[in-house]
Design a protein around this motif. Structure first.
Motif, PDB file in Angstrom:
ATOM      1  N   TYR A 148       0.938  -1.462   0.057  1.00  0.00           N
ATOM      2  CA  TYR A 148       0.109  -0.343  -0.291  1.00  0.00           C
ATOM      3  C   TYR A 148       0.913   1.156  -0.239  1.00  0.00           C
ATOM      4  O   TYR A 148       0.763   2.206  -0.492  1.00  0.00           O
ATOM      5  N   VAL A 149       2.741   1.339   0.623  1.00  0.00           N
ATOM      6  CA  VAL A 149       2.530   2.308   0.761  1.00  0.00           C
ATOM      7  C   VAL A 149       3.251   2.665  -1.381  1.00  0.00           C
ATOM      8  O   VAL A 149       3.649   4.229  -1.452  1.00  0.00           O
ATOM      9  N   VAL A 150       3.996   1.780  -1.863  1.00  0.00           N
ATOM     10  CA  VAL A 150       4.365   2.027  -2.972  1.00  0.00           C
ATOM     11  C   VAL A 150       2.867   2.144  -4.049  1.00  0.00           C
ATOM     12  O   VAL A 150       3.459   3.111  -4.306  1.00  0.00           O
ATOM     13  N   GLY A 151       2.300   1.855  -3.797  1.00  0.00           N
ATOM     14  CA  GLY A 151       0.919   2.414  -4.345  1.00  0.00           C
ATOM     15  C   GLY A 151       0.434   3.331  -4.015  1.00  0.00           C
ATOM     16  O   GLY A 151       0.706   4.125  -4.902  1.00  0.00           O
ATOM     17  N   PHE A 152       0.864   4.065  -3.178  1.00  0.00           N
ATOM     18  CA  PHE A 152       0.198   5.133  -2.771  1.00  0.00           C
ATOM     19  C   PHE A 152       1.476   6.223  -3.298  1.00  0.00           C
ATOM     20  O   PHE A 152       1.332   7.395  -3.932  1.00  0.00           O
ATOM     21  N   ALA A 153       2.693   5.568  -2.936  1.00  0.00           N
ATOM     22  CA  ALA A 153       3.759   6.691  -3.662  1.00  0.00           C
ATOM     23  C   ALA A 153       4.490   7.089  -5.137  1.00  0.00           C
ATOM     24  O   ALA A 153       3.580   7.970  -5.838  1.00  0.00           O
ATOM     25  N   GLY A 154       3.071   5.903  -5.413  1.00  0.00           N
ATOM     26  CA  GLY A 154       3.094   5.878  -6.968  1.00  0.00           C
ATOM     27  C   GLY A 154       1.916   7.107  -7.605  1.00  0.00           C
ATOM     28  O   GLY A 154       1.835   7.431  -8.485  1.00  0.00           O
ATOM     29  N   ALA A 155       1.170   6.451  -7.536  1.00  0.00           N
ATOM     30  CA  ALA A 155      -0.318   6.951  -7.264  1.00  0.00           C
ATOM     31  C   ALA A 155      -0.485   9.234  -6.867  1.00  0.00           C
ATOM     32  O   ALA A 155      -0.375   9.806  -7.234  1.00  0.00           O
ATOM     33  N   MET A 156       0.447   9.042  -6.006  1.00  0.00           N
ATOM     34  CA  MET A 156       0.664  10.655  -5.198  1.00  0.00           C
ATOM     35  C   MET A 156       1.778  11.316  -6.494  1.00  0.00           C
ATOM     36  O   MET A 156       1.948  12.425  -6.738  1.00  0.00           O
TER      37      MET A 156
END
Length: 309
Positions: A148-156
């Motif tokens: 979820y952290v990697v997903g959040f970073a990519g989305a940001m």
């Protein structure tokens, strides 16, 4: 992150899949059916895993998260997609950026959830005696948190760069959702940095997750081939078959979509290719993981008996 609008455009029009009036009703019914099946299937699997203690294992913990992600990202864009078949589909600037963020977040997260599931299969087959020790609740939680952290970073990264662009003139997005590349086509400022960010992130996500899954299955295959009995090899292969199918469908359709849209003038065709990984794959995942799964069938039977009798 503040959704600051430096554009003269305050809303977008999602063109959708087709502008032919005679196709609107059949397409609406088709995608409504897919959406209902997706919601019922994934919500049912989430509920089943949550209610049955026999499914409280690392494998089903990861499957719980996969179903949660599929359910969420289908809900991010499908209602607006369905609206396009019955009326002009207008979405505000803030709504579009919000949809873009959550879509990128859930898609990127799913890639790494599938990697965690491949690691789970590796441990289950190659180190079965240490399975519960290696994949302890803490380790499983950390793997999901990392996804979820990697997903959040990519989305940001995607959304943050998009907010820096200025949109003017046309506000028609040639897609059924607010995707990165169709939005870049509408910018009246330079998009070179955005394109670089997009292809770097997509490349890194697909490459790292694909290599990780490939290594896991190479080690699994090596271990399976050392099993002396044909029955043992067959049983080991069957435990991986559902995940292999899910990975092939998700990564295959996603890679095909972004490879085709990387060529000039192919953005419009990309929206048709993306239907498979955005709509069809989330619908198929509950079927893939339940039809040939004895544990899920047994848990479903117990749950139905508990509810009905």
């Amino acid at each position: 992150m503040t959704l600051r609008n430096s554009s003269s455009v305050t809303e977008f029009i999602l063109v959708g899949l087709s502008e032919q009036s005679k196709l609107q009703l059949p397409l609406f019914l088709l995608f409504l059916g897919i959406y209902v099946f997706t919601v019922v299937g994934n919500l049912g699997l989430i509920t089943l895993i949550g209610l049955n203690s026999s499914l409280h294992t690392p494998m089903y913990f990861f499957l719980f998260n996969l179903s949660f992600i599929d359910l969420c990202y289908s809900c991010v864009f499908t209602p607006k997609m369905l609206n396009d078949f019955v009326s002009e589909n207008i979405i505000s600037y803030v709504g579009c950026m919000t949809q873009l963020f959550f879509f990128c977040f859930f898609v990127n997260s799913e890639c790494y959830v599938l990697v965690s599931m491949a690691y789970d299969r590796y441990v289950a087959i190659c180190n079965p005696l240490l399975y519960t020790i290696i994949l302890s609740p803490q380790v499983c939680s950390l793997l999901m948190f990392g996804s979820y952290v990697v997903g959040f970073a990519g989305a940001m990264a995607h959304t943050g760069r998009m907010l820096r662009l200025t949109f003017c003139n046309s506000n028609n997005i040639d897609h059924y959702l607010c995707e990165v590349l169709p939005l870049l086509q509408l910018s009246c400022t330079s998009t070179r940095v955005n394109e670089l960010v997009f292809f770097v992130i997509v490349g890194v996500v697909i490459t790292t997750s694909s290599i990780s899954i490939f290594i896991s299955y190479a080690l699994i295959l090596s271990n399976i081939l050392r099993i002396p009995s044909a029955e043992g090899r067959s049983k080991a292969f069957s435990t991986c078959s559902s995940h292999i199918v899910a990975v092939a469908l998700f990564f295959g359709s996603g890679a095909f979509t972004y490879l085709t849209t990387s060529f000039p003038g192919s953005i419009g065709q990309g929206k048709y290719a993306s239907v498979f990984y955005t709509n069809v794959v989330p619908m198929l995942n509950p079927l893939i993981y339940s039809l040939r799964n004895k544990d899920v069938k047994l848990a479903l039977g117990k749950t139905l008996k508990r509810v009905l009798f």
